[in-house]
Design a protein around this motif. Structure first.
Motif, PDB file in Angstrom:
ATOM      1  N   VAL A  30       0.841  -1.197   0.000  1.00 12.67           N
ATOM      2  CA  VAL A  30       0.000   0.000   0.000  1.00 12.67           C
ATOM      3  C   VAL A  30       0.876   1.247   0.000  1.00 12.67           C
ATOM      4  O   VAL A  30       1.760   1.398   0.846  1.00 12.67           O
ATOM      5  CB  VAL A  30      -0.948   0.008   1.216  1.00 12.67           C
ATOM      6  N   PHE A  31       0.617   2.123  -0.958  1.00 12.60           N
ATOM      7  CA  PHE A  31       1.330   3.400  -1.059  1.00 12.60           C
ATOM      8  C   PHE A  31       0.557   4.497  -0.346  1.00 12.60           C
ATOM      9  O   PHE A  31       1.119   5.331   0.355  1.00 12.60           O
ATOM     10  CB  PHE A  31       1.519   3.757  -2.540  1.00 12.60           C
ATOM     11  N   GLY A  32      -0.767   4.526  -0.528  1.00 11.34           N
ATOM     12  CA  GLY A  32      -1.612   5.542   0.080  1.00 11.34           C
ATOM     13  C   GLY A  32      -3.065   5.109   0.005  1.00 11.34           C
ATOM     14  O   GLY A  32      -3.366   3.952  -0.328  1.00 11.34           O
ATOM     15  N   TYR A  33      -3.959   6.034   0.326  1.00 10.17           N
ATOM     16  CA  TYR A  33      -5.395   5.743   0.317  1.00 10.17           C
ATOM     17  C   TYR A  33      -6.160   6.896  -0.327  1.00 10.17           C
ATOM     18  O   TYR A  33      -5.792   8.064  -0.165  1.00 10.17           O
ATOM     19  CB  TYR A  33      -5.920   5.550   1.741  1.00 10.17           C
ATOM     20  N   GLU A  34      -7.227   6.538  -1.022  1.00  9.30           N
ATOM     21  CA  GLU A  34      -8.182   7.549  -1.481  1.00  9.30           C
ATOM     22  C   GLU A  34      -9.424   7.475  -0.615  1.00  9.30           C
ATOM     23  O   GLU A  34      -9.962   6.385  -0.381  1.00  9.30           O
ATOM     24  CB  GLU A  34      -8.573   7.327  -2.941  1.00  9.30           C
ATOM     25  N   SER A  35      -9.869   8.616  -0.129  1.00  3.04           N
ATOM     26  CA  SER A  35     -11.091   8.634   0.671  1.00  3.04           C
ATOM     27  C   SER A  35     -12.299   8.718  -0.257  1.00  3.04           C
ATOM     28  O   SER A  35     -12.328   9.514  -1.197  1.00  3.04           O
ATOM     29  CB  SER A  35     -11.095   9.817   1.647  1.00  3.04           C
ATOM     30  N   LEU A  36     -13.282   7.878   0.006  1.00  2.77           N
ATOM     31  CA  LEU A  36     -14.518   7.837  -0.760  1.00  2.77           C
ATOM     32  C   LEU A  36     -15.687   8.011   0.196  1.00  2.77           C
ATOM     33  O   LEU A  36     -15.664   7.491   1.318  1.00  2.77           O
ATOM     34  CB  LEU A  36     -14.652   6.508  -1.514  1.00  2.77           C
ATOM     35  N   THR A  37     -16.695   8.737  -0.231  1.00  4.93           N
ATOM     36  CA  THR A  37     -17.836   9.040   0.633  1.00  4.93           C
ATOM     37  C   THR A  37     -19.055   8.225   0.216  1.00  4.93           C
ATOM     38  O   THR A  37     -19.360   8.104  -0.979  1.00  4.93           O
ATOM     39  CB  THR A  37     -18.167  10.550   0.563  1.00  4.93           C
ATOM     40  N   LEU A  83      -2.917  10.680   1.809  1.00  4.07           N
ATOM     41  CA  LEU A  83      -4.367  10.540   1.729  1.00  4.07           C
ATOM     42  C   LEU A  83      -4.848  11.381   0.551  1.00  4.07           C
ATOM     43  O   LEU A  83      -4.667  12.604   0.529  1.00  4.07           O
ATOM     44  CB  LEU A  83      -5.021  11.020   3.024  1.00  4.07           C
ATOM     45  N   PHE A  84      -5.451  10.740  -0.425  1.00  2.30           N
ATOM     46  CA  PHE A  84      -5.993  11.418  -1.602  1.00  2.30           C
ATOM     47  C   PHE A  84      -7.436  11.818  -1.308  1.00  2.30           C
ATOM     48  O   PHE A  84      -8.263  10.967  -0.938  1.00  2.30           O
ATOM     49  CB  PHE A  84      -5.968  10.491  -2.818  1.00  2.30           C
ATOM     50  N   VAL A  85      -7.753  13.100  -1.478  1.00  2.02           N
ATOM     51  CA  VAL A  85      -9.110  13.593  -1.249  1.00  2.02           C
ATOM     52  C   VAL A  85      -9.599  14.327  -2.490  1.00  2.02           C
ATOM     53  O   VAL A  85      -8.849  15.059  -3.141  1.00  2.02           O
ATOM     54  CB  VAL A  85      -9.184  14.525  -0.017  1.00  2.02           C
ATOM     55  N   ASN A  86     -10.861  14.123  -2.817  1.00  2.00           N
ATOM     56  CA  ASN A  86     -11.447  14.718  -4.013  1.00  2.00           C
ATOM     57  C   ASN A  86     -11.893  16.152  -3.760  1.00  2.00           C
ATOM     58  O   ASN A  86     -12.469  16.457  -2.710  1.00  2.00           O
ATOM     59  CB  ASN A  86     -12.646  13.882  -4.472  1.00  2.00           C
ATOM     60  N   ILE A  87     -11.643  17.007  -4.738  1.00  2.00           N
ATOM     61  CA  ILE A  87     -12.017  18.409  -4.602  1.00  2.00           C
ATOM     62  C   ILE A  87     -12.163  19.027  -5.998  1.00  2.00           C
ATOM     63  O   ILE A  87     -11.497  18.610  -6.946  1.00  2.00           O
ATOM     64  CB  ILE A  87     -10.949  19.181  -3.780  1.00  2.00           C
ATOM     65  N   SER A  88     -13.061  19.995  -6.108  1.00  2.00           N
ATOM     66  CA  SER A  88     -13.199  20.744  -7.362  1.00  2.00           C
ATOM     67  C   SER A  88     -12.276  21.956  -7.333  1.00  2.00           C
ATOM     68  O   SER A  88     -11.830  22.394  -6.270  1.00  2.00           O
ATOM     69  CB  SER A  88     -14.648  21.192  -7.567  1.00  2.00           C
ATOM     70  N   TYR A  89     -12.002  22.510  -8.490  1.00  2.00           N
ATOM     71  CA  TYR A  89     -11.146  23.682  -8.551  1.00  2.00           C
ATOM     72  C   TYR A  89     -11.749  24.854  -7.776  1.00  2.00           C
ATOM     73  O   TYR A  89     -11.046  25.574  -7.061  1.00  2.00           O
ATOM     74  CB  TYR A  89     -10.925  24.101 -10.011  1.00  2.00           C
ATOM     75  N   ASP A  90     -13.052  25.071  -7.918  1.00  2.00           N
ATOM     76  CA  ASP A  90     -13.693  26.198  -7.240  1.00  2.00           C
ATOM     77  C   ASP A  90     -13.545  26.087  -5.727  1.00  2.00           C
ATOM     78  O   ASP A  90     -13.221  27.066  -5.044  1.00  2.00           O
ATOM     79  CB  ASP A  90     -15.171  26.271  -7.615  1.00  2.00           C
ATOM     80  N   THR A  91     -13.792  24.901  -5.187  1.00  2.00           N
ATOM     81  CA  THR A  91     -13.678  24.718  -3.743  1.00  2.00           C
ATOM     82  C   THR A  91     -12.241  24.929  -3.289  1.00  2.00           C
ATOM     83  O   THR A  91     -11.984  25.539  -2.244  1.00  2.00           O
ATOM     84  CB  THR A  91     -14.161  23.311  -3.342  1.00  2.00           C
ATOM     85  N   PHE A  92     -11.301  24.456  -4.064  1.00  2.00           N
ATOM     86  CA  PHE A  92      -9.885  24.624  -3.723  1.00  2.00           C
ATOM     87  C   PHE A  92      -9.498  26.098  -3.703  1.00  2.00           C
ATOM     88  O   PHE A  92      -8.802  26.558  -2.789  1.00  2.00           O
ATOM     89  CB  PHE A  92      -9.020  23.866  -4.732  1.00  2.00           C
ATOM     90  N   LEU A  93      -9.960  26.852  -4.676  1.00  2.00           N
ATOM     91  CA  LEU A  93      -9.560  28.253  -4.787  1.00  2.00           C
ATOM     92  C   LEU A  93     -10.264  29.154  -3.779  1.00  2.00           C
ATOM     93  O   LEU A  93      -9.693  30.148  -3.330  1.00  2.00           O
ATOM     94  CB  LEU A  93      -9.846  28.758  -6.205  1.00  2.00           C
ATOM     95  N   GLU A  94     -11.488  28.820  -3.422  1.00  2.00           N
ATOM     96  CA  GLU A  94     -12.298  29.737  -2.624  1.00  2.00           C
ATOM     97  C   GLU A  94     -12.326  29.414  -1.131  1.00  2.00           C
ATOM     98  O   GLU A  94     -13.019  30.086  -0.367  1.00  2.00           O
ATOM     99  CB  GLU A  94     -13.722  29.753  -3.184  1.00  2.00           C
ATOM    100  N   ASN A  95     -11.568  28.405  -0.707  1.00  2.00           N
ATOM    101  CA  ASN A  95     -11.585  28.022   0.712  1.00  2.00           C
ATOM    102  C   ASN A  95     -10.163  27.757   1.213  1.00  2.00           C
ATOM    103  O   ASN A  95      -9.907  26.770   1.893  1.00  2.00           O
ATOM    104  CB  ASN A  95     -12.461  26.780   0.906  1.00  2.00           C
ATOM    105  N   ARG A  96      -9.256  28.679   0.883  1.00  2.00           N
ATOM    106  CA  ARG A  96      -7.841  28.489   1.207  1.00  2.00           C
ATOM    107  C   ARG A  96      -7.609  28.297   2.701  1.00  2.00           C
ATOM    108  O   ARG A  96      -6.912  27.365   3.125  1.00  2.00           O
ATOM    109  CB  ARG A  96      -7.030  29.685   0.707  1.00  2.00           C
ATOM    110  N   GLU A  97      -8.201  29.170   3.519  1.00  2.00           N
ATOM    111  CA  GLU A  97      -7.923  29.131   4.954  1.00  2.00           C
ATOM    112  C   GLU A  97      -8.374  27.826   5.594  1.00  2.00           C
ATOM    113  O   GLU A  97      -7.623  27.201   6.357  1.00  2.00           O
ATOM    114  CB  GLU A  97      -8.615  30.318   5.635  1.00  2.00           C
ATOM    115  N   GLU A  98      -9.581  27.401   5.269  1.00  2.00           N
ATOM    116  CA  GLU A  98     -10.087  26.162   5.867  1.00  2.00           C
ATOM    117  C   GLU A  98      -9.281  24.951   5.411  1.00  2.00           C
ATOM    118  O   GLU A  98      -9.002  24.042   6.197  1.00  2.00           O
ATOM    119  CB  GLU A  98     -11.563  25.973   5.504  1.00  2.00           C
TER     120      GLU A  98
END
Length: 234
Positions: A30-37, A83-98
């Motif tokens: 195992v190298f890493g994990y992807e989180s799935l919801t 840990l690989f987590v899924n994210i959209s570009y908009d969420t990544f750009l607009e929620n830097r602090e969190e």
């Protein structure tokens, strides 16, 4: 029972997180994990249907941030396990602090940009700046999800910095009925490696598929062959 709203599901955090292993093929460790919801309710046929409705209701960012929080909170592997987590570009750009707070809590995160996500050209400079910021401050890595479907084509793969390219799981189907697919995987791996990225092949279900990928030098893979996912904390 009446169908709950997307807002109610998110507000009550009615989700489970499972972790699908990403395996290093040279030694099948195992190298890493992807989180799935997964949903804790059966009012939607699949999580993809819920996500589509969340997008329509303007709740996509709230959903993504919550599921990332859930994934990090339950992930207790050592700091060397990504840990690989899924994210959209908009969420990544607009929620830097969190997102930075999340990274400080966990350590080693790979942001996996969703295949249905795309960004207008005029925002690419903002994306490049934020990618560099996260990379410098948190050693964050990035992946392009589901190459071969949606918007994940060669242009997107090389439009911005990324460390990993993940193939659409459907590409591996009927592998041994198509010589073209065999050549495709070999050439794609060579091309990605030439550009200093690593290929992760999704959808591995059989020993024969695994052997083929090992023989042509694919570095990483994931799929039901290795594990069906683990909902418990790891």
């Amino acid at each position: 029972m009446n169908k709950p709203s997307v807002s109610e599901i998110i507000g009550q955090n009615l989700f489970d997180t499972i972790y699908e292993p990403i395996v290093k093929l040279e030694n099948t460790q195992v190298f890493g994990y992807e989180s799935l919801t997964r949903l804790q309710t059966d009012h939607w046929n699949a999580i993809s249907d819920f996500i589509e409705e969340a997008e329509q209701d303007g709740m996509q960012k709230a959903f993504e941030l919550l599921t990332i929080h859930n994934a990090v909170k339950c992930f207790h592997k050592n700091g060397d396990t990504p840990l690989f987590v899924n994210i959209s570009y908009d969420t990544f750009l607009e929620n830097r602090e969190e997102l930075q707070e999340t990274l400080l809590d966990n350590g080693k995160i790979v942001f996996e940009f969703l295949e249905t996500s795309r960004l207008p050209q005029e925002r690419m400079n903002d994306l490049d700046e934020q990618l560099l910021l996260f990379q410098k401050n948190h050693k964050t890595k990035f992946a392009i999800d589901d190459f071969g479907s949606g918007y994940a084509d060669l242009h997107r793969v090389f439009a911005h910095h990324s460390d990993f390219v993940k193939t659409d799981r459907l590409l591996l189907r009927d592998l041994f009925q198509s010589d073209g697919k065999k050549i495709f995987f070999e050439q794609l791996n060579n091309y990605v490696k030439k550009h200093h990225k690593a290929l992760i092949v999704e959808g591995v279900e059989t020993k024969e598929q695994l052997t083929f990928l090992q023989d042509i030098g694919i570095p990483y893979a994931q799929g039901y062959y290795f594990h069906k996912g683990d909902k418990k904390k790891i």
